[in-house]
Design a protein around this motif. Sequence first.
Motif, PDB file in Angstrom:
ATOM      1  N   ASN A 266       0.820  -1.222   0.000  1.00 43.89           N
ATOM      2  CA  ASN A 266       0.000   0.000   0.000  1.00 43.89           C
ATOM      3  C   ASN A 266       0.854   1.273   0.000  1.00 43.89           C
ATOM      4  N   GLY A 267       2.166   1.088  -0.232  1.00 45.34           N
ATOM      5  CA  GLY A 267       3.033   2.269  -0.342  1.00 45.34           C
ATOM      6  C   GLY A 267       3.463   2.838   0.994  1.00 45.34           C
ATOM      7  N   ARG A 268       3.151   2.091   2.047  1.00 43.61           N
ATOM      8  CA  ARG A 268       3.584   2.542   3.384  1.00 43.61           C
ATOM      9  C   ARG A 268       4.323   1.403   4.087  1.00 43.61           C
ATOM     10  N   PRO A 269       5.207   1.729   5.047  1.00 47.57           N
ATOM     11  CA  PRO A 269       5.881   0.651   5.790  1.00 47.57           C
ATOM     12  C   PRO A 269       4.843  -0.312   6.371  1.00 47.57           C
ATOM     13  N   GLY A 270       5.111  -1.614   6.240  1.00 47.51           N
ATOM     14  CA  GLY A 270       4.107  -2.600   6.624  1.00 47.51           C
ATOM     15  C   GLY A 270       4.211  -3.051   8.075  1.00 47.51           C
ATOM     16  N   ALA A 271       3.158  -3.736   8.512  1.00 53.18           N
ATOM     17  CA  ALA A 271       3.046  -4.157   9.921  1.00 53.18           C
ATOM     18  C   ALA A 271       4.120  -5.182  10.295  1.00 53.18           C
ATOM     19  N   VAL A 272       4.423  -6.099   9.390  1.00 54.08           N
ATOM     20  CA  VAL A 272       5.418  -7.139   9.717  1.00 54.08           C
ATOM     21  C   VAL A 272       6.803  -6.493   9.842  1.00 54.08           C
ATOM     22  N   THR A 273       7.102  -5.578   8.937  1.00 50.05           N
ATOM     23  CA  THR A 273       8.391  -4.871   8.995  1.00 50.05           C
ATOM     24  C   THR A 273       8.526  -4.148  10.337  1.00 50.05           C
ATOM     25  N   TRP A 274       7.463  -3.463  10.746  1.00 51.10           N
ATOM     26  CA  TRP A 274       7.495  -2.729  12.026  1.00 51.10           C
ATOM     27  C   TRP A 274       7.700  -3.653  13.207  1.00 51.10           C
ATOM     28  N   GLN A 275       7.006  -4.786  13.150  1.00 49.78           N
ATOM     29  CA  GLN A 275       7.109  -5.746  14.258  1.00 49.78           C
ATOM     30  C   GLN A 275       8.558  -6.257  14.374  1.00 49.78           C
ATOM     31  N   LEU A 276       9.156  -6.575  13.225  1.00 50.33           N
ATOM     32  CA  LEU A 276      10.547  -7.057  13.240  1.00 50.33           C
ATOM     33  C   LEU A 276      11.502  -5.953  13.698  1.00 50.33           C
ATOM     34  N   LEU A 277      11.283  -4.736  13.209  1.00 50.61           N
ATOM     35  CA  LEU A 277      12.162  -3.620  13.581  1.00 50.61           C
ATOM     36  C   LEU A 277      12.068  -3.335  15.081  1.00 50.61           C
ATOM     37  N   ASN A 278      10.859  -3.326  15.596  1.00 56.82           N
ATOM     38  CA  ASN A 278      10.692  -3.041  17.035  1.00 56.82           C
ATOM     39  C   ASN A 278      11.346  -4.122  17.886  1.00 56.82           C
ATOM     40  N   THR A 279      11.184  -5.376  17.473  1.00 58.22           N
ATOM     41  CA  THR A 279      11.790  -6.465  18.245  1.00 58.22           C
ATOM     42  C   THR A 279      13.307  -6.397  18.136  1.00 58.22           C
ATOM     43  N   PHE A 280      13.794  -6.104  16.918  1.00 57.68           N
ATOM     44  CA  PHE A 280      15.244  -5.958  16.727  1.00 57.68           C
ATOM     45  C   PHE A 280      15.792  -4.898  17.676  1.00 57.68           C
ATOM     46  N   ARG A 281      15.137  -3.749  17.721  1.00 56.06           N
ATOM     47  CA  ARG A 281      15.642  -2.647  18.564  1.00 56.06           C
ATOM     48  C   ARG A 281      15.583  -3.018  20.044  1.00 56.06           C
ATOM     49  N   ARG A 282      14.543  -3.723  20.419  1.00 57.92           N
ATOM     50  CA  ARG A 282      14.432  -4.145  21.815  1.00 57.92           C
ATOM     51  C   ARG A 282      15.606  -5.059  22.184  1.00 57.92           C
ATOM     52  N   ARG A 283      15.877  -6.016  21.296  1.00 55.49           N
ATOM     53  CA  ARG A 283      16.989  -6.966  21.555  1.00 55.49           C
ATOM     54  C   ARG A 283      18.332  -6.254  21.554  1.00 55.49           C
ATOM     55  N   ALA A 284      18.534  -5.342  20.595  1.00 54.24           N
ATOM     56  CA  ALA A 284      19.813  -4.650  20.478  1.00 54.24           C
ATOM     57  C   ALA A 284      20.061  -3.792  21.711  1.00 54.24           C
ATOM     58  N   ASN A 285      19.028  -3.164  22.195  1.00 51.87           N
ATOM     59  CA  ASN A 285      19.195  -2.284  23.346  1.00 51.87           C
ATOM     60  C   ASN A 285      19.268  -3.043  24.664  1.00 51.87           C
ATOM     61  N   ALA A 286      18.824  -4.300  24.650  1.00 55.45           N
ATOM     62  CA  ALA A 286      18.846  -5.100  25.873  1.00 55.45           C
ATOM     63  C   ALA A 286      20.170  -5.823  26.043  1.00 55.45           C
ATOM     64  N   ASP A 287      20.839  -6.129  24.916  1.00 54.34           N
ATOM     65  CA  ASP A 287      22.046  -6.979  24.990  1.00 54.34           C
ATOM     66  C   ASP A 287      23.220  -6.255  25.634  1.00 54.34           C
TER      67      ASP A 287
END
Length: 287
Positions: A266-287
Amino acid sequence: MNATVNVNGRITPERDAVISVFDHGFLYGEGIYETMRTYHQRPFLFDRHMRRLRRSAWMIDLPLPFTDEELAAQIRDTQAAACVEGEAYIRVLVTRGIGELTYDPKATPNPSIIVIVKPQVDPAPEVYERGVRVVLVDIIRNHPQSVNPMIKSNNLMNSALAAQEAIKHGAFEGVMRNYHGELAECTTANLFIVKKGVVMTPPLEAGLLPGITREFLFDIGKEIGVDVREQVLRDEDLFGADEAFLTSTTRELVPIVTVNDRRIGNGRPGAVTWQLLNTFRRRANAD
Ligand SMILES: Cc1ncc(COP(=O)(O)O)c(C=O)c1O
């Protein structure tokens, strides 16, 4: 640029960082590198980067004269001298070293080891909020029996030419195909698409750099129950995707919303991408 550089153990500001013109890294592009970044001032996924550095070295028959701990200490010393406020970008380069004008490795018994530390510059928030435009470029990714894309090589002419094409088109990145015409990766990032909730990225056999962020995304997928898999991809898979994104150490996950001026999903960042990005950032900031 504001970098601090460690050349064979000598740490200086960038203006004093020099290397011989007889270094085979300069003469022949014979060398390998890693790009890391810190979260909470610590290099993220250091062990994985070391594993890849050692594989790259092995693939060009370059003995690495240091242990992981010794290199970690050099990085720490360079970081300490750099006094970066916030997060740091860290580039480690190992070249064949200085020697006679010959391809014979015996001429260069001592590799040069360089560590560059500078502030990490994150992409602008709009990059994540709105997504980016990429283009398919004509330059193909190296054939695996040429300079194998598995090697994170300092010999970057092919990637530079591909990136130039993308820059000419005003695109955020260029997507390269392999010699079969299948999608491989971007010039400085790996490529993913999402279709019906399944996340797909070209297999290593397509000829691409085994990105550390790419590898970590398989773990993230498992953690949150998202199917992340390797799949041969072609142009039509990218154009027909629900979502697409690219990954790299310094840019994490960047949503792709346009390819060659055609809208993805739909021309906008998708829900799955956001979910992966948010989880990635959570893990990166927790490690
Ligand atoms: C060609 C290429 N592919 C993929 C990547 C992403 O790899 P990583 O996630 O290890 O940064 C890079 C990073 O610079 C790259 O140069």
